[in-house]
Design an enzyme around this catalytic site. Structure first.
Site, PDB file in Angstrom:
ATOM      1  N   CYS A   1      35.757  36.526  47.326  1.00  0.00           N
ATOM      2  CA  CYS A   1      34.993  37.746  47.099  1.00  0.00           C
ATOM      3  C   CYS A   1      34.375  37.682  45.715  1.00  0.00           C
ATOM      4  O   CYS A   1      34.648  36.765  44.950  1.00  0.00           O
ATOM      5  CB  CYS A   1      35.856  38.974  47.354  1.00  0.00           C
ATOM      6  SG  CYS A   1      36.495  39.808  45.956  1.00  0.00           S
TER       7      CYS A   1
ATOM      8  N   ASP B   1      40.486  47.395  37.214  1.00  0.00           N
ATOM      9  CA  ASP B   1      39.412  48.181  37.834  1.00  0.00           C
ATOM     10  C   ASP B   1      38.672  49.063  36.831  1.00  0.00           C
ATOM     11  O   ASP B   1      37.705  49.741  37.189  1.00  0.00           O
ATOM     12  CB  ASP B   1      39.973  49.058  38.973  1.00  0.00           C
ATOM     13  CG  ASP B   1      40.402  48.218  40.167  1.00  0.00           C
ATOM     14  OD1 ASP B   1      40.042  47.026  40.225  1.00  0.00           O
ATOM     15  OD2 ASP B   1      41.100  48.757  41.047  1.00  0.00           O
TER      16      ASP B   1
ATOM     17  N   ARG C   1      30.765  52.479  47.968  1.00  0.00           N
ATOM     18  CA  ARG C   1      32.065  52.048  48.485  1.00  0.00           C
ATOM     19  C   ARG C   1      33.202  52.804  47.795  1.00  0.00           C
ATOM     20  O   ARG C   1      34.261  52.975  48.390  1.00  0.00           O
ATOM     21  CB  ARG C   1      32.274  50.548  48.249  1.00  0.00           C
ATOM     22  CG  ARG C   1      31.398  49.683  49.107  1.00  0.00           C
ATOM     23  CD  ARG C   1      31.769  48.236  48.955  1.00  0.00           C
ATOM     24  NE  ARG C   1      33.157  48.009  49.373  1.00  0.00           N
ATOM     25  CZ  ARG C   1      33.711  46.819  49.488  1.00  0.00           C
ATOM     26  NH1 ARG C   1      33.013  45.738  49.215  1.00  0.00           N
ATOM     27  NH2 ARG C   1      34.958  46.678  49.876  1.00  0.00           N
TER      28      ARG C   1
ATOM     29  N   LYS D   1      40.714  56.205  46.552  1.00  0.00           N
ATOM     30  CA  LYS D   1      40.321  55.229  47.586  1.00  0.00           C
ATOM     31  C   LYS D   1      41.449  54.233  47.851  1.00  0.00           C
ATOM     32  O   LYS D   1      41.793  53.963  48.993  1.00  0.00           O
ATOM     33  CB  LYS D   1      39.061  54.484  47.127  1.00  0.00           C
ATOM     34  CG  LYS D   1      38.774  53.218  47.923  1.00  0.00           C
ATOM     35  CD  LYS D   1      37.544  52.482  47.444  1.00  0.00           C
ATOM     36  CE  LYS D   1      37.749  51.514  46.311  1.00  0.00           C
ATOM     37  NZ  LYS D   1      38.286  50.192  46.675  1.00  0.00           N
ATOM     38  N   ASN D   2      42.020  53.689  46.780  1.00  0.00           N
ATOM     39  CA  ASN D   2      42.994  52.610  46.963  1.00  0.00           C
ATOM     40  C   ASN D   2      44.365  53.107  47.406  1.00  0.00           C
ATOM     41  O   ASN D   2      45.241  52.303  47.721  1.00  0.00           O
ATOM     42  CB  ASN D   2      43.098  51.756  45.696  1.00  0.00           C
ATOM     43  CG  ASN D   2      41.841  50.912  45.505  1.00  0.00           C
ATOM     44  OD1 ASN D   2      41.040  50.777  46.435  1.00  0.00           O
ATOM     45  ND2 ASN D   2      41.664  50.354  44.326  1.00  0.00           N
TER      46      ASN D   2
ATOM     47  N   ARG E   1      41.127  35.559  45.356  1.00  0.00           N
ATOM     48  CA  ARG E   1      41.969  36.575  45.982  1.00  0.00           C
ATOM     49  C   ARG E   1      42.700  36.075  47.238  1.00  0.00           C
ATOM     50  O   ARG E   1      42.425  36.530  48.356  1.00  0.00           O
ATOM     51  CB  ARG E   1      41.144  37.823  46.291  1.00  0.00           C
ATOM     52  CG  ARG E   1      40.475  38.386  45.057  1.00  0.00           C
ATOM     53  CD  ARG E   1      39.767  39.673  45.338  1.00  0.00           C
ATOM     54  NE  ARG E   1      40.652  40.789  45.532  1.00  0.00           N
ATOM     55  CZ  ARG E   1      40.240  42.013  45.857  1.00  0.00           C
ATOM     56  NH1 ARG E   1      38.960  42.241  46.019  1.00  0.00           N
ATOM     57  NH2 ARG E   1      41.100  42.995  46.015  1.00  0.00           N
ATOM     58  N   PRO E   2      43.664  35.163  47.069  1.00  0.00           N
ATOM     59  CA  PRO E   2      44.421  34.673  48.225  1.00  0.00           C
ATOM     60  C   PRO E   2      45.334  35.750  48.824  1.00  0.00           C
ATOM     61  O   PRO E   2      45.544  36.799  48.202  1.00  0.00           O
ATOM     62  CB  PRO E   2      45.262  33.535  47.632  1.00  0.00           C
ATOM     63  CG  PRO E   2      45.367  33.848  46.176  1.00  0.00           C
ATOM     64  CD  PRO E   2      44.121  34.594  45.793  1.00  0.00           C
ATOM     65  N   VAL E   3      45.872  35.478  50.026  1.00  0.00           N
ATOM     66  CA  VAL E   3      46.836  36.419  50.639  1.00  0.00           C
ATOM     67  C   VAL E   3      48.171  35.713  50.900  1.00  0.00           C
ATOM     68  O   VAL E   3      48.934  36.109  51.769  1.00  0.00           O
ATOM     69  CB  VAL E   3      46.280  37.053  51.948  1.00  0.00           C
ATOM     70  CG1 VAL E   3      45.222  38.089  51.640  1.00  0.00           C
ATOM     71  CG2 VAL E   3      45.757  36.008  52.907  1.00  0.00           C
ATOM     72  N   ASP E   4      48.431  34.641  50.132  1.00  0.00           N
ATOM     73  CA  ASP E   4      49.662  33.859  50.342  1.00  0.00           C
ATOM     74  C   ASP E   4      50.933  34.697  50.161  1.00  0.00           C
ATOM     75  O   ASP E   4      51.927  34.481  50.863  1.00  0.00           O
ATOM     76  CB  ASP E   4      49.679  32.644  49.395  1.00  0.00           C
ATOM     77  CG  ASP E   4      49.528  33.045  47.935  1.00  0.00           C
ATOM     78  OD1 ASP E   4      48.673  33.903  47.640  1.00  0.00           O
ATOM     79  OD2 ASP E   4      50.268  32.512  47.082  1.00  0.00           O
ATOM     80  N   LEU E   5      50.913  35.674  49.256  1.00  0.00           N
ATOM     81  CA  LEU E   5      52.124  36.466  49.022  1.00  0.00           C
ATOM     82  C   LEU E   5      52.416  37.382  50.219  1.00  0.00           C
ATOM     83  O   LEU E   5      53.581  37.613  50.564  1.00  0.00           O
ATOM     84  CB  LEU E   5      51.980  37.313  47.745  1.00  0.00           C
ATOM     85  CG  LEU E   5      51.759  36.530  46.444  1.00  0.00           C
ATOM     86  CD1 LEU E   5      51.449  37.477  45.291  1.00  0.00           C
ATOM     87  CD2 LEU E   5      52.984  35.673  46.111  1.00  0.00           C
TER      88      LEU E   5
HETATM   89  C1  EPZ Z   1      44.172  46.010  44.740  1.00  0.00           C
HETATM   90  O1  EPZ Z   1      43.694  44.806  45.315  1.00  0.00           O
HETATM   91  C2  EPZ Z   1      42.993  46.949  44.673  1.00  0.00           C
HETATM   92  N1  EPZ Z   1      42.470  47.183  46.008  1.00  0.00           N
HETATM   93  C3  EPZ Z   1      41.914  46.365  43.769  1.00  0.00           C
HETATM   94  O2  EPZ Z   1      40.893  47.325  43.663  1.00  0.00           O
HETATM   95  C4  EPZ Z   1      42.508  46.087  42.383  1.00  0.00           C
HETATM   96  O3  EPZ Z   1      41.571  45.436  41.584  1.00  0.00           O
HETATM   97  C5  EPZ Z   1      43.762  45.210  42.509  1.00  0.00           C
HETATM   98  O4  EPZ Z   1      44.705  45.808  43.443  1.00  0.00           O
HETATM   99  C6  EPZ Z   1      44.489  44.987  41.195  1.00  0.00           C
HETATM  100  O5  EPZ Z   1      44.880  46.217  40.664  1.00  0.00           O
HETATM  101  C7  EPZ Z   1      43.062  48.068  46.808  1.00  0.00           C
HETATM  102  O6  EPZ Z   1      44.049  48.689  46.450  1.00  0.00           O
HETATM  103  C8  EPZ Z   1      42.458  48.299  48.144  1.00  0.00           C
HETATM  104  P1  EPZ Z   1      46.514  42.331  44.127  1.00  0.00           P
HETATM  105  P2  EPZ Z   1      44.708  43.701  45.840  1.00  0.00           P
HETATM  106  O7  EPZ Z   1      47.095  41.752  45.371  1.00  0.00           O
HETATM  107  O8  EPZ Z   1      45.874  44.369  46.451  1.00  0.00           O
HETATM  108  C9  EPZ Z   1      46.763  37.659  43.195  1.00  0.00           C
HETATM  109  C10 EPZ Z   1      38.610  48.055  43.380  1.00  0.00           C
HETATM  110  O9  EPZ Z   1      37.600  47.847  42.659  1.00  0.00           O
HETATM  111  N2  EPZ Z   1      47.298  37.495  44.567  1.00  0.00           N
HETATM  112  O10 EPZ Z   1      47.348  43.260  43.335  1.00  0.00           O
HETATM  113  O11 EPZ Z   1      43.922  42.751  46.660  1.00  0.00           O
HETATM  114  C11 EPZ Z   1      45.304  38.109  43.179  1.00  0.00           C
HETATM  115  O12 EPZ Z   1      44.412  37.048  43.361  1.00  0.00           O
HETATM  116  C12 EPZ Z   1      39.549  46.939  43.653  1.00  0.00           C
HETATM  117  O13 EPZ Z   1      38.889  49.162  43.871  1.00  0.00           O
HETATM  118  C13 EPZ Z   1      47.768  36.269  44.963  1.00  0.00           C
HETATM  119  O14 EPZ Z   1      47.742  35.278  44.212  1.00  0.00           O
HETATM  120  O15 EPZ Z   1      45.115  43.014  44.474  1.00  0.00           O
HETATM  121  C14 EPZ Z   1      45.211  38.766  41.827  1.00  0.00           C
HETATM  122  O16 EPZ Z   1      45.056  37.766  40.844  1.00  0.00           O
HETATM  123  C15 EPZ Z   1      39.018  45.607  43.837  1.00  0.00           C
HETATM  124  N3  EPZ Z   1      48.259  36.125  46.237  1.00  0.00           N
HETATM  125  C16 EPZ Z   1      46.603  39.397  41.637  1.00  0.00           C
HETATM  126  O17 EPZ Z   1      47.458  38.696  42.561  1.00  0.00           O
HETATM  127  C17 EPZ Z   1      48.312  37.187  47.093  1.00  0.00           C
HETATM  128  O18 EPZ Z   1      48.781  37.000  48.231  1.00  0.00           O
HETATM  129  C18 EPZ Z   1      46.677  40.877  41.937  1.00  0.00           C
HETATM  130  O19 EPZ Z   1      46.038  41.153  43.185  1.00  0.00           O
HETATM  131  C19 EPZ Z   1      47.847  38.447  46.667  1.00  0.00           C
HETATM  132  C20 EPZ Z   1      47.352  38.579  45.396  1.00  0.00           C
END
Ligand code: EPZ
Length: 429
Positions: free
Chosen positions: A124, A314, A406, A22-23, A129-133
């Site tokens: 969520c 996960d 999902r 999925k991911n 889960r911010p998107v700042d990066l």
């Molecule tokens: C991916 O989410 C996966 N989703 C998640 O799968 C998974 O839990 C996660 O990676 C970690 O492995 C998909 O691939 C669609 P991240 P993603 O950005 O990309 C922080 C599932 O159950 N962060 O690697 O959203 C964030 O808060 C799920 O299938 C920032 O601070 O995760 C977290 O602490 C849910 N700023 C860490 O980084 C940002 O801009 C890692 O998150 C982005 C992330």
């Protein structure tokens, strides 16, 4: 709403086909926005998240055709995506709030059209889960970004320009968004401290098949040399390592022996290491993986979640379920998301002995769980309750099955095929 009923206590015996990831599939689908030619994705799982993203892409103007019957899970589905004309650069709140991965349209739309308006996903169930990066990285590529009325409004009228982007922490989604955006930027981009998850490597392989020039995906430094345009391609989605790990845990908690067809050991090496310490046997076969638990209980082992190649967040909930009936205690520490213990109170309702202290949960193994009515707030938490139900005495009813839909294709069919007493109670029954 559908529910799942399990009568626990039966060891698993048989073969389980592992579907496409999925991911990996979600970012691959958004990559279709980068070209006006057709991107064909094979081995796609048939899941609610795939349908949600399809709806979003269709409203951007992508034409999507799916082939492969709903029962063809073993070979997966094929999706042909054609973004010949992009008709909308806006990803609306109503669709983005349903699935955070929608934010992955930001990089491709901006790179191809010079403009994108994407709703901020909001919080969520598992954390803020911010998107700042994602945003800071795109700004480094020259985008001008404003946050207005809950939307990320991004512009790059003269196109994006390659740059060095050093991530403060590895993020799967930000690495994917930036890799797609940089594929069409002018010049060279370096992503430093990039995420190393196998899904990143899969996306890079697909982008390269579309004409991109990307090196180093799967390491912490990725180099992307921008190209003026990308073309169509055909790509096969990698097997789902989280689905694999979930069924490894199923054998761990229920006992017995299962063959996971199509699974890759290297994708779950950290998980196999931990479970082998707990008393499980995980071996590679010509078809995938063989997993067996001999008679007797597992031994409690400590686990900490980490970015790949560490133990995945996960699989944390599923690991906790497996540890509830182990001999001794297990300390499970979650370092990726701040609110990912929502399954704990539900597991405790089934007789588990778990105490949470901040980011760690102390699980003291009990000899036997008991069935109960339970529900969970996210995908992995829900499946951990299914696993607990497989081992529990009596009947477990899992509510809110839509969370499972999902991310797990034909879950009850795959487990029932190995002898589990599990069935879906369709709404109203
Ligand atoms: C991916 O989410 C996966 N989703 C998640 O799968 C998974 O839990 C996660 O990676 C970690 O492995 C998909 O691939 C669609 P991240 P993603 O950005 O990309 C922080 C599932 O159950 N962060 O690697 O959203 C964030 O808060 C799920 O299938 C920032 O601070 O995760 C977290 O602490 C849910 N700023 C860490 O980084 C940002 O801009 C890692 O998150 C982005 C992330």
């Amino acid at each position: 709403m559908d529910r799942i009923r399990i009568r626990g206590g039966k060891p698993l015996e048989g073969k389980i086909p592992i579907g496409g990831a999925k991911n990996a599939a979600l970012p691959l689908m958004t990559a279709a926005l980068l070209t006006d030619e057709t991107l064909t994705l094979e081995n796609l799982p048939f899941l609610a998240d795939i349908t949600t993203l399809s709806h979003l892409l269709v409203q951007h103007g992508v034409t999507i055709t799916m082939t492969g019957a709903a029962t063809a899970g073993e070979t997966g589905h094929t999706l042909a995506l054609s973004a010949q004309h992009i008709v909308s650069m806006t990803a609306p709140y109503d669709l983005v709030r349903r699935m955070r991965a929608s934010v992955l349209v930001l990089g491709p739309l901006l790179a191809r059209c010079g403009e994108a308006n994407v709703s901020l996903p909001g919080g969520c169930a598992i954390g803020t889960r911010p998107v700042d990066l994602h945003i800071a990285g795109l700004e480094r590529l020259g985008a001008v970004i404003e946050l207005t009325n809950g939307y990320i409004e991004a512009r790059a009228p003269k196109g994006l320009v390659g740059a060095e982007i050093i991530f403060a922490k590895p993020s799967v989604g930000a690495t994917e968004n930036l890799m797609m955006a940089a594929a069409l930027a002018r010049g060279e981009t370096h992503l430093v401290n990039a995420a190393r998850e196998p899904e990143i490597g899969d996306l890079a392989r697909c982008l390269n098949a579309m004409g991109a020039d990307i090196d180093g995906a799967g390491t912490e430094r990725i180099t992307i040399r921008g190209v003026p345009r990308l073309h169509g391609a055909r790509h096969r989605v990698i097997p789902d390592r989280i689905e694999t790990g979930t069924y490894v845990m199923a054998a761990a908690i229920a006992g017995g022996a299962v063959d996971l067809i199509g699974a890759k050991h290297s994708d779950i090496a950290a998980v196999a290491r931990v479970l082998e310490k707990a008393g499980l046997v995980v071996s590679e076969t010509a078809e995938g993986l063989h997993v067996a638990r001999a008679n007797g209980r597992l031994t409690g082992v400590d686990v900490m979640t980490e970015p790949f190649p560490g133990f995945p967040t996960d699989l944390q909930a599923q690991m906790m379920a497996a540890m509830t009936t182990a001999n001794g205690a297990a300390m499970i520490t979650e370092t990726i998301f701040e609110n990912r213990f929502m399954h704990v109170p539900e597991l405790c309702r089934m007789g588990a002995d778990i105490n949470v202290h901040g980011a760690s949960a102390m699980v003291r193994g009990v000899p036997q769980l008991t069935g109960a009515q339970v529900m969970a707030t996210d995908l992995r938490a829900s499946v951990s309750l299914v696993l607990a139900g497989l081992a529990a005495k009596g009947e477990t009813i899992i509510n809110r099955v839509y969370h499972l839909d999902r991310g797990y294709e034909r879950l009850e069919e795959k487990l029932a095929g190995c002898g589990a007493d599990i069935e879906r109670l369709v709404d109203g029954s």
